[in-house]
Design a protein around this motif. Structure first.
Motif, PDB file in Angstrom:
ATOM      1  N   CYS A  72       7.553   8.225  -2.221  1.00 41.99           N
ATOM      2  CA  CYS A  72       8.918   8.167  -1.729  1.00 41.99           C
ATOM      3  C   CYS A  72       9.104   9.112  -0.547  1.00 41.99           C
ATOM      4  O   CYS A  72       9.621   8.719   0.510  1.00 41.99           O
ATOM      5  CB  CYS A  72       9.896   8.520  -2.845  1.00 41.99           C
ATOM      6  SG  CYS A  72      11.632   8.477  -2.359  1.00 41.99           S
ATOM      7  N   SER A 122      20.754   1.937   4.945  1.00 39.82           N
ATOM      8  CA  SER A 122      19.616   1.529   5.759  1.00 39.82           C
ATOM      9  C   SER A 122      19.530   2.362   7.028  1.00 39.82           C
ATOM     10  O   SER A 122      20.544   2.635   7.682  1.00 39.82           O
ATOM     11  CB  SER A 122      19.762   0.044   6.128  1.00 39.82           C
ATOM     12  OG  SER A 122      18.846  -0.313   7.135  1.00 39.82           O
ATOM     13  N   THR A 144      18.106   5.366  -7.418  1.00 35.92           N
ATOM     14  CA  THR A 144      18.908   4.191  -7.107  1.00 35.92           C
ATOM     15  C   THR A 144      18.095   2.989  -6.647  1.00 35.92           C
ATOM     16  O   THR A 144      18.631   1.891  -6.532  1.00 35.92           O
ATOM     17  CB  THR A 144      19.951   4.530  -6.022  1.00 35.92           C
ATOM     18  OG1 THR A 144      19.272   5.021  -4.852  1.00 35.92           O
ATOM     19  CG2 THR A 144      20.919   5.604  -6.507  1.00 35.92           C
ATOM     20  N   ALA A 145      16.802   3.170  -6.389  1.00 40.02           N
ATOM     21  CA  ALA A 145      15.967   2.048  -5.942  1.00 40.02           C
ATOM     22  C   ALA A 145      15.622   1.139  -7.125  1.00 40.02           C
ATOM     23  O   ALA A 145      15.548   1.597  -8.269  1.00 40.02           O
ATOM     24  CB  ALA A 145      14.681   2.574  -5.305  1.00 40.02           C
ATOM     25  N   ARG A 173      17.012   8.620  -3.801  1.00 40.19           N
ATOM     26  CA  ARG A 173      16.332   7.364  -3.451  1.00 40.19           C
ATOM     27  C   ARG A 173      15.596   6.800  -4.671  1.00 40.19           C
ATOM     28  O   ARG A 173      15.627   5.595  -4.926  1.00 40.19           O
ATOM     29  CB  ARG A 173      15.331   7.614  -2.316  1.00 40.19           C
ATOM     30  CG  ARG A 173      15.966   7.966  -0.979  1.00 40.19           C
ATOM     31  CD  ARG A 173      16.583   6.767  -0.288  1.00 40.19           C
ATOM     32  NE  ARG A 173      17.115   7.118   1.019  1.00 40.19           N
ATOM     33  CZ  ARG A 173      16.447   7.026   2.168  1.00 40.19           C
ATOM     34  NH1 ARG A 173      15.202   6.583   2.167  1.00 40.19           N
ATOM     35  NH2 ARG A 173      17.015   7.380   3.299  1.00 40.19           N
ATOM     36  N   THR A 232       9.917   0.215  -6.881  1.00 41.56           N
ATOM     37  CA  THR A 232       9.971   0.470  -5.431  1.00 41.56           C
ATOM     38  C   THR A 232       9.023   1.595  -5.042  1.00 41.56           C
ATOM     39  O   THR A 232       8.316   1.520  -4.037  1.00 41.56           O
ATOM     40  CB  THR A 232      11.404   0.817  -5.003  1.00 41.56           C
ATOM     41  OG1 THR A 232      12.277  -0.251  -5.357  1.00 41.56           O
ATOM     42  CG2 THR A 232      11.473   1.056  -3.487  1.00 41.56           C
ATOM     43  N   TYR A 233       9.020   2.661  -5.840  1.00 42.45           N
ATOM     44  CA  TYR A 233       8.175   3.817  -5.556  1.00 42.45           C
ATOM     45  C   TYR A 233       7.257   4.096  -6.745  1.00 42.45           C
ATOM     46  O   TYR A 233       7.678   4.041  -7.898  1.00 42.45           O
ATOM     47  CB  TYR A 233       9.024   5.066  -5.297  1.00 42.45           C
ATOM     48  CG  TYR A 233      10.039   4.901  -4.188  1.00 42.45           C
ATOM     49  CD1 TYR A 233       9.646   4.752  -2.863  1.00 42.45           C
ATOM     50  CD2 TYR A 233      11.409   4.895  -4.468  1.00 42.45           C
ATOM     51  CE1 TYR A 233      10.580   4.608  -1.848  1.00 42.45           C
ATOM     52  CE2 TYR A 233      12.357   4.761  -3.460  1.00 42.45           C
ATOM     53  CZ  TYR A 233      11.929   4.608  -2.153  1.00 42.45           C
ATOM     54  OH  TYR A 233      12.859   4.467  -1.157  1.00 42.45           O
ATOM     55  N   THR A 248      26.461   4.197  -6.038  1.00 44.85           N
ATOM     56  CA  THR A 248      25.827   3.329  -5.041  1.00 44.85           C
ATOM     57  C   THR A 248      26.062   1.859  -5.341  1.00 44.85           C
ATOM     58  O   THR A 248      25.617   0.994  -4.589  1.00 44.85           O
ATOM     59  CB  THR A 248      24.310   3.582  -4.970  1.00 44.85           C
ATOM     60  OG1 THR A 248      23.743   3.456  -6.285  1.00 44.85           O
ATOM     61  CG2 THR A 248      24.007   4.957  -4.423  1.00 44.85           C
ATOM     62  N   ILE A 308       9.813   8.139   3.452  1.00 47.71           N
ATOM     63  CA  ILE A 308      10.967   8.639   4.204  1.00 47.71           C
ATOM     64  C   ILE A 308      10.496   9.301   5.493  1.00 47.71           C
ATOM     65  O   ILE A 308      11.034   9.056   6.584  1.00 47.71           O
ATOM     66  CB  ILE A 308      11.781   9.633   3.358  1.00 47.71           C
ATOM     67  CG1 ILE A 308      12.444   8.907   2.179  1.00 47.71           C
ATOM     68  CG2 ILE A 308      12.849  10.335   4.201  1.00 47.71           C
ATOM     69  CD1 ILE A 308      13.074   9.846   1.159  1.00 47.71           C
ATOM     70  N   ILE A 326      17.406  14.247  -1.573  1.00 46.41           N
ATOM     71  CA  ILE A 326      17.390  12.887  -1.030  1.00 46.41           C
ATOM     72  C   ILE A 326      16.272  12.067  -1.667  1.00 46.41           C
ATOM     73  O   ILE A 326      16.433  10.871  -1.936  1.00 46.41           O
ATOM     74  CB  ILE A 326      17.281  12.889   0.510  1.00 46.41           C
ATOM     75  CG1 ILE A 326      17.563  11.476   1.042  1.00 46.41           C
ATOM     76  CG2 ILE A 326      15.925  13.391   0.988  1.00 46.41           C
ATOM     77  CD1 ILE A 326      17.716  11.420   2.546  1.00 46.41           C
ATOM     78  N   GLN A 386      22.789   8.865   2.113  1.00 43.78           N
ATOM     79  CA  GLN A 386      21.363   9.018   1.822  1.00 43.78           C
ATOM     80  C   GLN A 386      20.672   7.688   1.555  1.00 43.78           C
ATOM     81  O   GLN A 386      19.475   7.547   1.793  1.00 43.78           O
ATOM     82  CB  GLN A 386      21.170   9.936   0.605  1.00 43.78           C
ATOM     83  CG  GLN A 386      21.440  11.400   0.883  1.00 43.78           C
ATOM     84  CD  GLN A 386      21.299  12.248  -0.363  1.00 43.78           C
ATOM     85  OE1 GLN A 386      21.449  11.770  -1.483  1.00 43.78           O
ATOM     86  NE2 GLN A 386      21.035  13.534  -0.187  1.00 43.78           N
ATOM     87  N   THR A 387      21.413   6.715   1.039  1.00 47.27           N
ATOM     88  CA  THR A 387      20.787   5.456   0.627  1.00 47.27           C
ATOM     89  C   THR A 387      21.041   4.305   1.593  1.00 47.27           C
ATOM     90  O   THR A 387      20.509   3.216   1.389  1.00 47.27           O
ATOM     91  CB  THR A 387      21.295   5.037  -0.774  1.00 47.27           C
ATOM     92  OG1 THR A 387      22.720   4.955  -0.764  1.00 47.27           O
ATOM     93  CG2 THR A 387      20.857   6.044  -1.828  1.00 47.27           C
TER      94      THR A 387
END
Length: 296
Positions: A46, A139, A34-35, A31, A39-40, A236, A50, A27, A136-137
């Motif tokens: 990450c 919201s 695909t972010a 994340r 983002t991270y 995604t 989570i 997971i 997993q992605t």
């Protein structure tokens, strides 16, 4: 019990072990893949985010789908691979190569057998991973789907079977390359151990099977990780241009990711994958080998 049934049963055991060991790492990988860029800062941030925002159970979000689906997928992988090995072994016997029973397959034979196993598996793995990645992605505060069956019903109702198989072209590429490398690496190590110690396959120490599986997992991801990134991006992506679809095809996805995010995008999330790989793949092969021994 037939050899095929034994292979499928043992493969299911390997698939269940793979999911239970590897899901938390997976997971984080998805994340990060695909972010949006930036983002991270890394896998620790990450994973921490989570845990803090969604709780510890979030690391097993979407697990039901892979637990059922990956069990089937790995069952198909091993069933197809072992069937292909028996075919090549029979050819070897006819040609007088590969040992008394023809079971010492050449690397090209193992690669072809593994690739066939990957292609057979992809028919199931494509939709299973698509549903898992959607779960997993999504919201945590406003989820689109309440679970895997909700996702299947909604996606199929809106987009039909094509929606369920979104990203399938990238999945075909990934599975054919990945499992050719994966199974070839593992079985070459097994053959090396058997010849070195003059032992039968069932006499190999499970600890060595664990190490060989870990090595096979590293070989797999070292070759196919960029393809996996594209697969995750495709799965995604929005379903239509009005839903915010970014990519018109697999190659369009490759071009746009390269142009907008650079080469680094194709390795984003590799850290948790490499940490996960030896545990998940080692567990897969150990579970398979022990199950086969128990069934024989």
């Amino acid at each position: 019990m037939s050899k095929t049934v034994k292979d499928l049963t043992a493969g299911t055991a390997g698939g269940i072990a793979q999911v239970l060991v590897g899901q938390p790492f997976d997971i984080v990988k998805v994340r990060m893949q695909t972010a949006p860029k930036g983002t991270y800062s890394g896998m620790v941030q990450c994973a921490t985010g989570i845990f803090r925002n969604e709780g510890p159970l979030a690391f097993y979000k979407g697990t039901l789908s892979p637990l059922l689906g990956v069990g089937v997928c790995v069952s198909i992988q091993f069933g197809a691979f072992e069937a292909a090995k028996r075919y090549f072994a029979a050819q070897n016997v006819a040609r007088g190569v590969g040992g008394p029973e023809g079971k010492l397959l050449s690397p090209p034979q193992l690669i072809v057998a593994g690739s066939l196993a990957g292609l057979a598996n992809s028919v199931v793995s494509g939709p299973v991973e698509h549903i898992r990645i959607r779960l997993q992605t999504q919201s945590a505060t406003a989820p689109l789907y309440s679970g895997p069956w909700s996702a299947v019903r909604n996606i199929y109702g809106a987009y039909g079977i094509q929606g369920i198989y979104k990203g399938q072209v990238a999945t075909f590429y990934r599975e054919a390359v990945a499992y050719g490398i994966y199974f070839c690496c593992y079985d070459m190590l097994v053959q090396w151990e058997m010849k070195k110690k003059n032992i039968r396959r069932e006499e190999i120490n499970p600890g060595h099977s664990l190490l060989f599986g870990a090595a096979a997992g590293y070989a797999l991801w070292g070759f196919i990780y960029p393809i996996d990134v594209i697969k995750s991006r495709m799965q995604t992506d929005g379903f239509s241009l009005t839903d915010g679809q970014k990519y018109r095809s697999t190659w369009d996805c490759v071009r746009k990711v390269w142009r907008t995010e650079g080469a680094s995008a194709f390795t984003r999330g590799l850290g948790p994958t490499l940490i996960r790989s030896p545990f998940a793949n080692g567990a897969t092969f150990v579970a398979f080998e022990l199950a086969i021994r128990a069934l024989n």
